[in-house]
Design an enzyme around this catalytic site. Structure first.
Site, PDB file in Angstrom:
ATOM      1  N   ASP A  48      -2.532  -2.093   9.136  1.00  0.00           N
ATOM      2  CA  ASP A  48      -2.435  -1.037  10.130  1.00  0.00           C
ATOM      3  C   ASP A  48      -2.490   0.309   9.425  1.00  0.00           C
ATOM      4  O   ASP A  48      -1.757   0.546   8.469  1.00  0.00           O
ATOM      5  CB  ASP A  48      -1.115  -1.172  10.890  1.00  0.00           C
ATOM      6  N   TYR A  53      -1.576   8.917   7.930  1.00  0.00           N
ATOM      7  CA  TYR A  53      -0.885   8.244   6.827  1.00  0.00           C
ATOM      8  C   TYR A  53      -1.372   8.768   5.482  1.00  0.00           C
ATOM      9  O   TYR A  53      -2.557   9.010   5.281  1.00  0.00           O
ATOM     10  CB  TYR A  53      -1.113   6.741   6.883  1.00  0.00           C
ATOM     11  N   LYS A  78      -5.030   4.149  14.615  1.00  0.00           N
ATOM     12  CA  LYS A  78      -4.598   5.025  15.694  1.00  0.00           C
ATOM     13  C   LYS A  78      -5.439   6.288  15.632  1.00  0.00           C
ATOM     14  O   LYS A  78      -6.080   6.549  14.636  1.00  0.00           O
ATOM     15  CB  LYS A  78      -3.120   5.383  15.528  1.00  0.00           C
TER      16      LYS A  78
END
Length: 88
Positions: A48, A53, A78
């Site tokens: 993920d 990030y 995302k």
């Protein structure tokens, strides 16, 4: 590692995934790639990631890792939350 089906796609992935939020933040690329390899060696096949990030660098790091394991891995991501502009 337990596998689960992905709907009716005919693909499977691991029930347990690896969240890439720690990549490229407090460690460099080499250490981040080593952590991804360790997760893979432990049987994890789902990762993920998000643009935010690792100050915007985690996706690129995961992409480099995927070049070696492309057909065995699933990835979720995302969108809509931009990365921080400056590293602390």
């Amino acid at each position: 590692m337990a596998q689960i089906p992905l709907g009716d796609t005919g693909r499977t992935t691991t029930r347990l995934g690896f969240g890439c939020s720690s990549l490229m933040g407090a460690m460099g690329r080499r250490a981040s790639l080593a952590i991804l390899e360790s997760a893979y060696d432990a049987g994890i096949r789902h990762f993920d990631v998000a643009p935010m990030y690792g100050y915007g660098e985690a996706e690129g790091c995961l992409g480099e890792f995927l070049q070696r394991h492309r057909h065995q891995i699933t990835v979720t991501t995302k969108y809509g939350i931009p990365p921080q502009k400056n590293r602390p």
